[in-house]
Design a protein around this motif. Structure first.
Motif, mmCIF file in Angstrom:
data_model
loop_
_atom_site.group_PDB
_atom_site.id
_atom_site.type_symbol
_atom_site.label_atom_id
_atom_site.label_comp_id
_atom_site.label_asym_id
_atom_site.label_seq_id
_atom_site.Cartn_x
_atom_site.Cartn_y
_atom_site.Cartn_z
ATOM 1 N N LYS A 286 1.016 21.043 -8.417
ATOM 2 C CA LYS A 286 2.281 20.584 -8.988
ATOM 3 C C LYS A 286 2.864 19.454 -8.151
ATOM 4 C CE LYS A 286 6.253 22.846 -8.765
ATOM 5 N NZ LYS A 286 7.196 23.946 -8.882
ATOM 6 N N ARG A 287 2.853 19.626 -6.846
ATOM 7 C CA ARG A 287 3.380 18.588 -5.954
ATOM 8 C C ARG A 287 2.561 17.310 -6.050
ATOM 9 N NH1 ARG A 287 6.711 20.240 -1.533
ATOM 10 N NH2 ARG A 287 6.784 17.998 -1.206
ATOM 11 N N LEU A 288 1.250 17.439 -6.155
ATOM 12 C CA LEU A 288 0.369 16.277 -6.228
ATOM 13 C C LEU A 288 0.597 15.488 -7.515
ATOM 14 C CD1 LEU A 288 -1.832 14.972 -4.523
ATOM 15 C CD2 LEU A 288 -3.504 16.293 -5.800
ATOM 16 N N LYS A 289 0.809 16.180 -8.617
ATOM 17 C CA LYS A 289 1.055 15.514 -9.901
ATOM 18 C C LYS A 289 2.358 14.715 -9.891
ATOM 19 C CE LYS A 289 -1.479 18.806 -12.712
ATOM 20 N NZ LYS A 289 -1.394 19.917 -13.637
ATOM 21 N N ASN A 290 3.315 15.159 -9.093
ATOM 22 C CA ASN A 290 4.633 14.523 -9.079
ATOM 23 C C ASN A 290 4.785 13.440 -8.023
ATOM 24 O OD1 ASN A 290 5.504 16.209 -11.144
ATOM 25 N ND2 ASN A 290 6.206 17.774 -9.731
ATOM 26 N N SER A 291 3.741 13.172 -7.238
ATOM 27 C CA SER A 291 3.923 12.240 -6.128
ATOM 28 C C SER A 291 2.669 11.414 -5.861
ATOM 29 C CB SER A 291 4.301 13.023 -4.867
ATOM 30 O OG SER A 291 4.313 12.174 -3.752
ATOM 31 N N GLN A 292 2.779 10.116 -6.073
ATOM 32 C CA GLN A 292 1.688 9.198 -5.727
ATOM 33 C C GLN A 292 1.477 9.205 -4.218
ATOM 34 O OE1 GLN A 292 -0.414 7.352 -7.675
ATOM 35 N NE2 GLN A 292 -1.444 6.833 -5.771
ATOM 36 N N ARG A 293 2.575 9.298 -3.480
ATOM 37 C CA ARG A 293 2.505 9.326 -2.017
ATOM 38 C C ARG A 293 1.695 10.530 -1.538
ATOM 39 N NH1 ARG A 293 6.725 10.918 2.250
ATOM 40 N NH2 ARG A 293 5.906 9.884 4.088
ATOM 41 N N ALA A 294 1.905 11.669 -2.172
ATOM 42 C CA ALA A 294 1.146 12.868 -1.787
ATOM 43 C C ALA A 294 -0.339 12.649 -2.033
ATOM 44 C CB ALA A 294 1.645 14.085 -2.561
ATOM 45 N N GLY A 295 -0.672 12.008 -3.135
ATOM 46 C CA GLY A 295 -2.072 11.726 -3.428
ATOM 47 C C GLY A 295 -2.689 10.795 -2.400
ATOM 48 N N ASP A 296 -1.956 9.742 -2.046
ATOM 49 C CA ASP A 296 -2.445 8.795 -1.039
ATOM 50 C C ASP A 296 -2.611 9.467 0.317
ATOM 51 O OD1 ASP A 296 -2.372 6.879 -3.019
ATOM 52 O OD2 ASP A 296 -0.523 5.941 -2.302
ATOM 53 N N LEU A 297 -1.631 10.277 0.705
ATOM 54 C CA LEU A 297 -1.719 10.984 1.984
ATOM 55 C C LEU A 297 -2.876 11.979 1.995
ATOM 56 C CD1 LEU A 297 2.052 11.640 2.732
ATOM 57 C CD2 LEU A 297 0.516 10.121 3.973
ATOM 58 N N THR A 298 -3.117 12.602 0.856
ATOM 59 C CA THR A 298 -4.217 13.555 0.746
ATOM 60 C C THR A 298 -5.548 12.855 0.990
ATOM 61 O OG1 THR A 298 -2.982 14.895 -0.819
ATOM 62 C CG2 THR A 298 -5.358 15.211 -0.777
ATOM 63 N N ILE A 299 -5.719 11.706 0.376
ATOM 64 C CA ILE A 299 -6.965 10.959 0.553
ATOM 65 C C ILE A 299 -7.142 10.550 2.013
ATOM 66 C CG2 ILE A 299 -8.140 8.791 -0.008
ATOM 67 C CD1 ILE A 299 -6.899 9.115 -2.855
ATOM 68 N N ARG A 300 -6.078 10.028 2.626
ATOM 69 C CA ARG A 300 -6.168 9.630 4.040
ATOM 70 C C ARG A 300 -6.455 10.824 4.942
ATOM 71 N NH1 ARG A 300 -1.204 5.756 5.027
ATOM 72 N NH2 ARG A 300 -0.428 7.207 3.531
ATOM 73 N N LEU A 301 -5.812 11.950 4.655
ATOM 74 C CA LEU A 301 -6.031 13.146 5.456
ATOM 75 C C LEU A 301 -7.479 13.598 5.370
ATOM 76 C CD1 LEU A 301 -4.969 15.503 7.184
ATOM 77 C CD2 LEU A 301 -4.447 16.668 5.054
ATOM 78 N N LEU A 302 -8.009 13.633 4.164
ATOM 79 C CA LEU A 302 -9.398 14.057 3.994
ATOM 80 C C LEU A 302 -10.364 13.094 4.677
ATOM 81 C CD1 LEU A 302 -9.253 15.308 0.306
ATOM 82 C CD2 LEU A 302 -9.378 16.686 2.383
ATOM 83 N N GLN A 303 -10.066 11.798 4.645
ATOM 84 C CA GLN A 303 -10.902 10.826 5.357
ATOM 85 C C GLN A 303 -10.870 11.089 6.855
ATOM 86 O OE1 GLN A 303 -9.037 7.229 3.944
ATOM 87 N NE2 GLN A 303 -10.590 6.890 2.374
ATOM 88 N N ASN A 304 -9.680 11.357 7.396
ATOM 89 C CA ASN A 304 -9.558 11.637 8.829
ATOM 90 C C ASN A 304 -10.294 12.909 9.220
ATOM 91 O OD1 ASN A 304 -8.026 9.352 9.327
ATOM 92 N ND2 ASN A 304 -6.088 10.415 9.086
ATOM 93 N N ILE A 305 -10.206 13.921 8.387
ATOM 94 C CA ILE A 305 -10.911 15.173 8.667
ATOM 95 C C ILE A 305 -12.412 14.925 8.703
ATOM 96 C CG2 ILE A 305 -11.513 17.442 7.723
ATOM 97 C CD1 ILE A 305 -8.609 17.529 6.630
#
Length: 106
Positions: A79-98
Motif C-alpha cells: 500500500k505504501r509503495l503504491k502511494n509513493s514514487q519516492r518509496a519505490g525509488d528508495l526501495t530500488i536503491r536499497l536493494l542495489q546496496n544490499i
C-alpha cells in the motif's frame, strides 16, 4: 447484483492483496532472520575481516529501520509503495546496496 451474493463472494474469495502483503512481511522477516544468523556465524570466523562484519551489521540495521518506516513487518508495504514514487525509488536503491554489500563484502 444482489447484496447477499456480493457479501457471500467477498467472504469466500481469497483476498490476494492481504495474502500478498502477509507474504512480503513473512519473506522480509525470514530474510532478516537469515541475514542476522549468517552475520553471527561469520563473526566467529577468523578469516572474515571485522570491517565486513561491521558492514553487514550496519546494513542489516539499516534495512530493518527502513522496513519499519515503510511498515513492511505489518504487511502495509504494498500500500505504501503504491502511494509513493519516492518509496519505490528508495526501495530500488536499497536493494542495489544490499546486493553490492553481499556480493563485494562477503
Amino acid at each position: 447484483m444482489d447484496p447477499q451474493i456480493h457479501e457471500w463472494q467477498k467472504a469466500i474469495l481469497p483476498n490476494t492483496s492481504t495474502e500478498e502483503s502477509i507474504g512480503i512481511a513473512k519473506a522480509f522477516s525470514d530474510c532478516s532472520d537469515l541475514w542476522g544468523l549468517i552475520t553471527r556465524i561469520l563473526t566467529r570466523q577468523q578469516w572474515v575481516p571485522k570491517s565486513t562484519i561491521r558492514k553487514l551489521k550496519s546494513a542489516h540495521s539499516y534495512i530493518r529501520l527502513w522496513a519499519d518506516g515503510y511498515e513492511v513487518p505489518s504487511g502495509q508495504f504494498e500500500k505504501r509503495l503504491k502511494n509513493s514514487q519516492r518509496a519505490g525509488d528508495l526501495t530500488i536503491r536499497l536493494l542495489q546496496n544490499i546486493c553490492r554489500t553481499l556480493t563485494q563484502g562477503v
